[in-house]
Design a protein around this motif. Structure first.
Motif, short mmCIF file in Angstrom:
data_model
loop_
_atom_site.label_atom_id
_atom_site.label_comp_id
_atom_site.label_asym_id
_atom_site.label_seq_id
_atom_site.Cartn_x
_atom_site.Cartn_y
_atom_site.Cartn_z
N ALA A 5 0.84 -1.21 0.00
CA ALA A 5 0.00 0.00 0.00
C ALA A 5 0.87 1.25 0.00
O ALA A 5 0.58 2.22 -0.71
CB ALA A 5 -0.93 -0.01 1.21
N THR A 6 1.94 1.23 0.78
CA THR A 6 2.85 2.38 0.82
C THR A 6 3.48 2.60 -0.55
O THR A 6 3.58 3.73 -1.03
CB THR A 6 3.95 2.17 1.88
OG1 THR A 6 3.32 2.00 3.15
CG2 THR A 6 4.90 3.34 1.94
N ALA A 25 -2.18 13.00 5.44
CA ALA A 25 -2.96 12.56 4.28
C ALA A 25 -2.34 11.32 3.66
O ALA A 25 -3.04 10.38 3.25
CB ALA A 25 -3.06 13.68 3.26
N PHE A 26 -1.01 11.30 3.59
CA PHE A 26 -0.29 10.16 3.04
C PHE A 26 -0.57 8.91 3.86
O PHE A 26 -0.90 7.85 3.31
CB PHE A 26 1.21 10.49 3.04
CG PHE A 26 2.07 9.51 2.29
CD1 PHE A 26 2.31 9.68 0.94
CD2 PHE A 26 2.65 8.44 2.94
CE1 PHE A 26 3.13 8.79 0.25
CE2 PHE A 26 3.45 7.54 2.27
CZ PHE A 26 3.70 7.72 0.92
N ALA A 32 -6.03 3.37 3.98
CA ALA A 32 -7.22 3.07 3.18
C ALA A 32 -6.91 2.03 2.11
O ALA A 32 -7.70 1.10 1.88
CB ALA A 32 -7.77 4.35 2.55
N VAL A 33 -5.76 2.18 1.44
CA VAL A 33 -5.39 1.22 0.39
C VAL A 33 -5.13 -0.15 1.00
O VAL A 33 -5.55 -1.18 0.46
CB VAL A 33 -4.16 1.73 -0.40
CG1 VAL A 33 -3.61 0.65 -1.30
CG2 VAL A 33 -4.52 2.97 -1.20
N GLN A 38 -6.84 -5.69 1.73
CA GLN A 38 -7.12 -6.81 2.63
C GLN A 38 -8.55 -7.30 2.46
O GLN A 38 -8.82 -8.50 2.43
CB GLN A 38 -6.87 -6.42 4.08
CG GLN A 38 -6.95 -7.59 5.04
CD GLN A 38 -5.90 -8.65 4.74
OE1 GLN A 38 -4.72 -8.36 4.70
NE2 GLN A 38 -6.33 -9.87 4.51
N GLN A 39 -9.48 -6.36 2.30
CA GLN A 39 -10.88 -6.73 2.09
C GLN A 39 -11.03 -7.53 0.80
O GLN A 39 -11.73 -8.55 0.77
CB GLN A 39 -11.76 -5.48 2.03
CG GLN A 39 -13.22 -5.80 1.80
CD GLN A 39 -14.09 -4.56 1.69
OE1 GLN A 39 -13.60 -3.43 1.81
NE2 GLN A 39 -15.35 -4.75 1.45
N LEU A 40 -10.35 -7.09 -0.25
CA LEU A 40 -10.41 -7.81 -1.52
C LEU A 40 -9.90 -9.24 -1.35
O LEU A 40 -10.55 -10.20 -1.77
CB LEU A 40 -9.57 -7.09 -2.58
CG LEU A 40 -9.37 -7.85 -3.89
CD1 LEU A 40 -10.69 -8.04 -4.62
CD2 LEU A 40 -8.37 -7.14 -4.76
#
Length: 70
Positions: A5-6, A25-26, A32-33, A38-40
């Motif tokens: 994600a980073t 924000a970063f 969020a990503v 992980q949800q996917l």
């Protein structure tokens, strides 16, 4: 997951390391990503059997040997 994600957020934002003004924000974007990724992975389903890495590597070596045989 967080490392991927980073990397994605860095690529998208164009910042390898954000300024202090953009750090919050970063980090929210990375969180969020990572959560969406992980949800996917949690929701994906498959009927295919799991692959054995050693068996797949042996098949690849056999294909390469056949392809590049002199």
């Amino acid at each position: 997951m967080r490392s991927a994600a980073t990397q994605y957020v860095r690529k998208l934002s164009g910042f390898a390391k954000p300024s202090q003004a953009n750090a919050d924000a970063f980090e929210r974007a990375v969180d969020a990503v990572a959560a969406a990724s992980q949800q996917l992975l949690d929701e994906l389903v498959t009927a295919a059997p799991a692959r054995d890495r050693e068996v797949e590597a042996a098949k690849a070596r056999a294909r390469a040997a056949e392809r590049f045989a002199a």
